[in-house]
Design an enzyme around this catalytic site. Structure first.
Site, PDB file in Angstrom:
ATOM      1  N   GLY A 249       0.752  -1.241   0.000  1.00 46.12           N
ATOM      2  CA  GLY A 249       0.000   0.000   0.000  1.00 46.12           C
ATOM      3  C   GLY A 249       0.784   1.294   0.000  1.00 46.12           C
ATOM      4  O   GLY A 249       0.194   2.376   0.010  1.00 46.12           O
ATOM      5  N   GLU A 294       3.999  -6.791   1.564  1.00 43.01           N
ATOM      6  CA  GLU A 294       3.733  -7.134   0.163  1.00 43.01           C
ATOM      7  C   GLU A 294       3.423  -5.902  -0.665  1.00 43.01           C
ATOM      8  O   GLU A 294       2.292  -5.697  -1.076  1.00 43.01           O
ATOM      9  CB  GLU A 294       2.628  -8.191   0.044  1.00 43.01           C
ATOM     10  CG  GLU A 294       1.555  -8.075   1.090  1.00 43.01           C
ATOM     11  CD  GLU A 294       0.535  -9.188   1.061  1.00 43.01           C
ATOM     12  OE1 GLU A 294       0.893 -10.334   0.780  1.00 43.01           O
ATOM     13  OE2 GLU A 294      -0.632  -8.873   1.335  1.00 43.01           O
ATOM     14  N   PRO A 295       4.432  -5.115  -0.951  1.00 51.09           N
ATOM     15  CA  PRO A 295       4.240  -3.956  -1.815  1.00 51.09           C
ATOM     16  C   PRO A 295       4.133  -4.352  -3.294  1.00 51.09           C
ATOM     17  O   PRO A 295       4.845  -5.250  -3.749  1.00 51.09           O
ATOM     18  CB  PRO A 295       5.506  -3.123  -1.581  1.00 51.09           C
ATOM     19  CG  PRO A 295       6.540  -4.099  -1.135  1.00 51.09           C
ATOM     20  CD  PRO A 295       5.824  -5.225  -0.459  1.00 51.09           C
ATOM     21  N   GLY A 296       3.238  -3.712  -4.002  1.00 48.36           N
ATOM     22  CA  GLY A 296       3.102  -3.949  -5.444  1.00 48.36           C
ATOM     23  C   GLY A 296       3.391  -2.671  -6.202  1.00 48.36           C
ATOM     24  O   GLY A 296       4.409  -2.520  -6.878  1.00 48.36           O
ATOM     25  N   ARG A 297       2.486  -1.699  -6.021  1.00 50.58           N
ATOM     26  CA  ARG A 297       2.578  -0.426  -6.735  1.00 50.58           C
ATOM     27  C   ARG A 297       3.950   0.234  -6.581  1.00 50.58           C
ATOM     28  O   ARG A 297       4.520   0.719  -7.556  1.00 50.58           O
ATOM     29  CB  ARG A 297       1.493   0.514  -6.190  1.00 50.58           C
ATOM     30  CG  ARG A 297       1.358   1.831  -6.930  1.00 50.58           C
ATOM     31  CD  ARG A 297       0.439   2.794  -6.157  1.00 50.58           C
ATOM     32  NE  ARG A 297      -0.840   2.193  -5.816  1.00 50.58           N
ATOM     33  CZ  ARG A 297      -1.900   2.196  -6.607  1.00 50.58           C
ATOM     34  NH1 ARG A 297      -1.854   2.787  -7.775  1.00 50.58           N
ATOM     35  NH2 ARG A 297      -3.033   1.621  -6.223  1.00 50.58           N
ATOM     36  N   ARG A 334      -7.283   3.340 -15.773  1.00 45.02           N
ATOM     37  CA  ARG A 334      -7.336   3.886 -14.414  1.00 45.02           C
ATOM     38  C   ARG A 334      -8.058   5.230 -14.323  1.00 45.02           C
ATOM     39  O   ARG A 334      -8.687   5.521 -13.314  1.00 45.02           O
ATOM     40  CB  ARG A 334      -5.939   3.958 -13.793  1.00 45.02           C
ATOM     41  CG  ARG A 334      -5.381   2.569 -13.495  1.00 45.02           C
ATOM     42  CD  ARG A 334      -4.069   2.590 -12.734  1.00 45.02           C
ATOM     43  NE  ARG A 334      -4.226   3.049 -11.375  1.00 45.02           N
ATOM     44  CZ  ARG A 334      -3.854   4.239 -10.921  1.00 45.02           C
ATOM     45  NH1 ARG A 334      -3.280   5.117 -11.718  1.00 45.02           N
ATOM     46  NH2 ARG A 334      -4.044   4.561  -9.666  1.00 45.02           N
ATOM     47  N   CYS A 365     -14.271   3.743 -28.658  1.00 47.86           N
ATOM     48  CA  CYS A 365     -15.602   4.292 -28.864  1.00 47.86           C
ATOM     49  C   CYS A 365     -16.311   4.373 -27.522  1.00 47.86           C
ATOM     50  O   CYS A 365     -17.137   3.517 -27.185  1.00 47.86           O
ATOM     51  CB  CYS A 365     -16.373   3.424 -29.833  1.00 47.86           C
ATOM     52  SG  CYS A 365     -15.563   3.379 -31.417  1.00 47.86           S
ATOM     53  N   TYR A 394      -0.763  -1.635 -12.258  1.00 50.37           N
ATOM     54  CA  TYR A 394      -2.204  -1.643 -12.538  1.00 50.37           C
ATOM     55  C   TYR A 394      -2.545  -1.004 -13.882  1.00 50.37           C
ATOM     56  O   TYR A 394      -3.601  -0.399 -14.047  1.00 50.37           O
ATOM     57  CB  TYR A 394      -2.991  -0.980 -11.386  1.00 50.37           C
ATOM     58  CG  TYR A 394      -2.651  -1.592 -10.046  1.00 50.37           C
ATOM     59  CD1 TYR A 394      -3.032  -2.905  -9.758  1.00 50.37           C
ATOM     60  CD2 TYR A 394      -1.912  -0.912  -9.083  1.00 50.37           C
ATOM     61  CE1 TYR A 394      -2.689  -3.500  -8.550  1.00 50.37           C
ATOM     62  CE2 TYR A 394      -1.562  -1.503  -7.877  1.00 50.37           C
ATOM     63  CZ  TYR A 394      -1.959  -2.791  -7.618  1.00 50.37           C
ATOM     64  OH  TYR A 394      -1.620  -3.383  -6.425  1.00 50.37           O
TER      65      TYR A 394
HETATM   66  C1  PLP Z   1      -3.189  -5.115  -3.814  1.00 47.37           C
HETATM   67  C2  PLP Z   1      -2.628  -5.771  -2.650  1.00 47.37           C
HETATM   68  C3  PLP Z   1      -1.310  -5.528  -2.268  1.00 47.37           C
HETATM   69  C4  PLP Z   1      -0.431  -4.526  -2.961  1.00 47.37           C
HETATM   70  O1  PLP Z   1      -0.863  -3.229  -2.772  1.00 47.37           O
HETATM   71  P1  PLP Z   1      -0.020  -2.008  -3.385  1.00 47.37           P
HETATM   72  O2  PLP Z   1      -0.836  -0.825  -3.084  1.00 47.37           O
HETATM   73  O3  PLP Z   1       0.102  -2.270  -4.846  1.00 47.37           O
HETATM   74  O4  PLP Z   1       1.300  -2.007  -2.690  1.00 47.37           O
HETATM   75  C5  PLP Z   1      -0.811  -6.229  -1.191  1.00 47.37           C
HETATM   76  N1  PLP Z   1      -1.578  -7.124  -0.526  1.00 47.37           N
HETATM   77  C6  PLP Z   1      -2.854  -7.375  -0.873  1.00 47.37           C
HETATM   78  C7  PLP Z   1      -3.619  -8.370  -0.127  1.00 47.37           C
HETATM   79  C8  PLP Z   1      -3.419  -6.699  -1.931  1.00 47.37           C
HETATM   80  O5  PLP Z   1      -4.689  -6.965  -2.253  1.00 47.37           O
END
Ligand code: PLP
Length: 441
Positions: A249, A294-297, A334, A365, A394
């Site tokens: 997050g 668990e960082p993604g973004r 987005r 369209c 994303y």
């Molecule tokens: C989406 C998600 C993440 C990653 O969140 P980011 O904002 O991309 O860092 C981590 N854990 C869970 C369970 C998620 O659903």
């Protein structure tokens, strides 16, 4: 622009990413094109990994939340950086395994994992499954019996903290399709339920409070609440969790409304969280849990830039000017989904003064097919290369073939070299799964 060595404007006045001139990339690979800066991805993975090593004696694991951007190459990079990944579907799991990612370092999420997805996870030896429904524990226990496995599991809980960008709220009860609430007793009930399962080994808990969050205190608060919960469960039931997954997050820079955080700056978020866990562990006398984030973004977001070519330019006097590009909501939904903001520049004229505000429109369209509204640009004309920054997370993962447009290819750039990690689609790909039934022939 949140400039760095691998994302800057070069001597020609062009945008440069990973040592590659964006205008050359557009020429060589065509547009629309997703470009990913390999060094930034590796730097982000390693800053989190090294912070856990330094501040928490290595007693933890960084997972790349792969729903942000899932393809075989990114799992390979995660493996090389010695971190784990989380997956949220059979498709993401398949992609990770296909890339050779070690199953034991995969966590599997999902509020409604399908029976076949659970079976796939057990069959392939996924390290940890995050339970999010009472009867999911029953299903998984049966599957483990069938495969003769004892499965590590954690339970998704709701700590009662909800965070959005710069603000967070504490809620007594969380209205969410995710997790079991601490406050209404369901998290405790689920704990007792899972502890009865012979083939499941309950390791601890998971929570994830939101995304694009800049407020350190919201992560600290979530960690505090999760640790208090662990302490209470130990007191009430004797079960002591030895794993805490605090989710992802961390926010990233999209526009100058957001903070510009350097790679090193992200260490501070993690350190604040680690300090909170350490302090609670001392106060409540529970052992320091194995800590998972668990960082993604934040790992892939700022690593990505999308390149487009300007086509039609439509000036509606007194209303607005539309600059249409050869992409749109099919490669980046987005804005259509949540009015996300982006920084846009002309990659081939990146040093020129911005003289007007325009709306970047896609080619679908659909009136809602917009990439960005009211962005300052030099006067754009057909053939200019538009770069949209911070599109690594994303975007590709949410892309579609709407209007039967191609999902753009992606290249990985490093030290001036670019290679495909996702190749271009063809018209043949678009009809691959179409079937003409006999009744129509
Ligand atoms: C989406 C998600 C993440 C990653 O969140 P980011 O904002 O991309 O860092 C981590 N854990 C869970 C369970 C998620 O659903």
């Amino acid at each position: 622009m949140n400039q760095r060595e691998t994302l800057k404007i070069n001597a020609q006045g062009h945008l440069e990413i990973g040592g590659c001139d964006a205008v050359d990339l557009a020429k060589q690979f065509g547009t629309p094109l997703y470009v990913f800066d390999e060094k930034y991805i590796r730097d982000m993975m390693s800053i989190y990994r090294d912070t856990i090593a330094k501040e928490y004696d290595g007693n933890g694991l960084v997972l790349y939340a792969s729903k942000a951007f899932s393809c075989m190459a990114v799992y390979k990079i995660a493996e090389q950086e010695k971190i784990g990944v989380d997956v949220v579907s059979g498709g993401e799991l398949y992609t990770a395994l296909k890339a050779g990612f070690p199953a034991e370092k995969i966590f599997m999420h999902g509020n409604n994992k399908l029976p076949r997805e659970l079976e796939f996870a057990v069959e392939s030896g996924v390290g940890t499954i995050v339970l999010d429904a009472m009867d999911e524990a029953d299903m998984l226990d049966d599957l483990c019996a069938k495969y003769g496995r004892k499965q590590d599991v954690i339970i998704r809980i709701n700590p009662g903290v909800e965070a959005h960008t710069h603000a967070f709220v504490q809620t007594a009860r969380t209205d969410s399709k995710f997790g079991f609430s601490i406050s209404d007793g369901t998290a405790e009930k689920m704990t007792a339920h899972v502890l009865e399962k012979k083939n499941l080994k309950l390791r601890g808990y998971h929570c994830h409070i939101g995304s694009q969050i800049f407020e350190k205190q919201s992560f600290v608060l979530a960690a505090d609440k999760a640790m208090d919960f662990i302490a209470r469960i130990k007191k009430d039931t004797g079960f002591e969790a030895d794993l805490l997954n605090i989710g992802g997050g961390f926010g990233i820079w999209y526009t100058d409304e957001d903070a510009k955080i350097s790679v090193a700056g992200y260490a501070e978020y993690l350190t604040a969280l680690i300090e909170a866990v350490k302090k609670k562990s001392e106060q409540s006398g529970i052992a320091r849990p194995f800590l998972v984030i668990e960082p993604g973004r934040s790992i892939v977001g700022e690593a990505g830039v999308t390149l487009y070519t300007v086509g039609a330019v439509k000036d509606i006097p007194g209303v607005k000017k539309y600059v249409a590009i050869d992409g749109g909501m099919f490669d980046n939904p987005r804005y259509a989904l949540y009015q996300s903001k982006y920084t846009v520049l002309l990659a081939n004229r990146a040093n020129e003064a911005c003289t007007e505000k325009v709306t970047i429109a896609g080619k679908c369209c659909e009136s809602g097919d917009i990439i960005a509204v009211d962005v300052p640009l030099p006067q754009a004309k057909r053939g200019d290369i538009v770069a949209v920054l911070s599109t690594g997370a994303y975007n590709y993962s949410m892309a579609s073939n709407y209007n039967r447009n191609f999902i753009p290819p992606a290249v990985l750039v490093k030290d001036g070299k670019a290679e495909y990690i996702i190749k271009p689609q063809t018209y043949e790909d678009l009809v691959r799964n179409d079937v003409m039934p006999d009744s129509l022939k």
